[in-house]
Design an enzyme around this catalytic site. Sequence first.
Site, mmCIF file in Angstrom:
data_model
loop_
_atom_site.group_PDB
_atom_site.id
_atom_site.type_symbol
_atom_site.label_atom_id
_atom_site.label_comp_id
_atom_site.label_asym_id
_atom_site.label_seq_id
_atom_site.Cartn_x
_atom_site.Cartn_y
_atom_site.Cartn_z
ATOM 1 N N TYR A 71 0.836 -1.208 0.000
ATOM 2 C CA TYR A 71 0.000 0.000 0.000
ATOM 3 C C TYR A 71 0.874 1.262 0.000
ATOM 4 O O TYR A 71 0.474 2.295 -0.504
ATOM 5 C CB TYR A 71 -0.881 0.043 1.257
ATOM 6 C CG TYR A 71 -2.139 -0.792 1.205
ATOM 7 C CD1 TYR A 71 -2.478 -1.552 0.086
ATOM 8 C CD2 TYR A 71 -3.015 -0.794 2.286
ATOM 9 C CE1 TYR A 71 -3.654 -2.310 0.061
ATOM 10 C CE2 TYR A 71 -4.192 -1.533 2.269
ATOM 11 C CZ TYR A 71 -4.505 -2.289 1.159
ATOM 12 O OH TYR A 71 -5.663 -3.019 1.145
ATOM 13 N N GLY A 72 2.034 1.141 0.617
ATOM 14 C CA GLY A 72 2.855 2.327 0.892
ATOM 15 C C GLY A 72 3.350 3.074 -0.326
ATOM 16 O O GLY A 72 3.729 4.233 -0.229
ATOM 17 N N CYS A 130 -3.009 -1.447 9.991
ATOM 18 C CA CYS A 130 -2.095 -0.934 8.969
ATOM 19 C C CYS A 130 -2.071 0.582 9.098
ATOM 20 O O CYS A 130 -3.117 1.233 9.003
ATOM 21 C CB CYS A 130 -2.619 -1.338 7.595
ATOM 22 S SG CYS A 130 -1.730 -0.617 6.211
ATOM 23 N N CYS A 187 4.623 1.393 10.934
ATOM 24 C CA CYS A 187 4.116 0.457 9.935
ATOM 25 C C CYS A 187 4.058 -0.878 10.652
ATOM 26 O O CYS A 187 5.026 -1.253 11.336
ATOM 27 C CB CYS A 187 5.067 0.375 8.743
ATOM 28 S SG CYS A 187 4.665 -0.977 7.603
HETATM 29 N N1 DGL Z 1 1.532 -2.710 7.102
HETATM 30 C C1 DGL Z 1 1.307 -1.467 6.427
HETATM 31 C C2 DGL Z 1 1.425 -0.296 7.394
HETATM 32 O O1 DGL Z 1 1.240 -0.451 8.590
HETATM 33 C C3 DGL Z 1 2.026 -1.119 5.155
HETATM 34 C C4 DGL Z 1 2.637 -2.109 4.265
HETATM 35 C C5 DGL Z 1 2.427 -1.768 2.807
HETATM 36 O O2 DGL Z 1 3.161 -0.930 2.236
HETATM 37 O O3 DGL Z 1 1.478 -2.325 2.266
HETATM 38 O O4 DGL Z 1 1.658 0.817 6.994
#
Ligand code: DGL
Length: 267
Positions: free
Chosen positions: A47-48, A79, A193
């Site tokens: 997602y980042g 997340c 994260c």
């Molecule tokens: N686990 C996600 C967070 O806490 C991000 C990981 C991703 O880039 O998807 O930001």
Amino acid sequence: MTHAIGPNAPILLFDSGVGGLSVLAEVRKTLPGAPVIYAADNAGLPYGTKSEAEVAARVAGLLGRMTERFHPRLACIACNTASTIALGMVRDVLHVPIVGTVPAIKPAAAMTETGVIGLLGTAATVRQTYVDNLQAEFATGKRLLRHAAPRLVEAAEARLRGKEADPEIFSEAVKGLREQPDGDRIDTVVLACTHFPLVQEELAKAFGPAVTFVDGATGIARRIAALTEGQPLERIQPDYAVFTGEPLDQSLSPALAHFGIERVEIF
Ligand code: DGL
């Protein structure tokens, strides 16, 4: 249609990948009997590096469909990226209590002795006004140095699959903070994260002993416990996970089992 909350109504924990397992570990300690469905949008990982619009659309769409299918008593966006972008919007559209994960700037500000805090997150998280607002509210008079460390997500995903991560990834994350003005005075690092606590050991080695890490997982577990207080909680089947992407990688099974997840379905 509304559904009464039965004793086996699950807590839905949602992340883009395995990061939310660091939150699940704390939820297990606080609420050992709680039935959990772990949901990973691995088809959308990471997602980042995505735009705000794309993350918001994926998270709202998936959580909408998942809450319809699983009737959770509560959903947790485990997340930081998804929460800092879409928490408000998801709360507006879903009729289920939502617990978000936001960078642990408040506890870090209380812990720092030097007054200089480092923050590691995804590229999307470190640019959010949500983070600016947390900084303004809880860390005035402190210095908050942010660094986007997307490769730590890759390292955590690899580690849980039993693979060795490139050690450069950790030294790059350290350099990204230490080489900023005042970076040498950082004594507290926010792991903003949910993937990052899964590689905390490696990060601790790379940073050395002068640094304390803080993340949001215990606070989230406490919040979930408060919101479910008084509700009957009974696990009548083993907890399981749903993943949005194929193919399913068997190398992840031992790590999932370690977190009490015995089976994976495709969502
Ligand atoms: N686990 C996600 C967070 O806490 C991000 C990981 C991703 O880039 O998807 O930001």
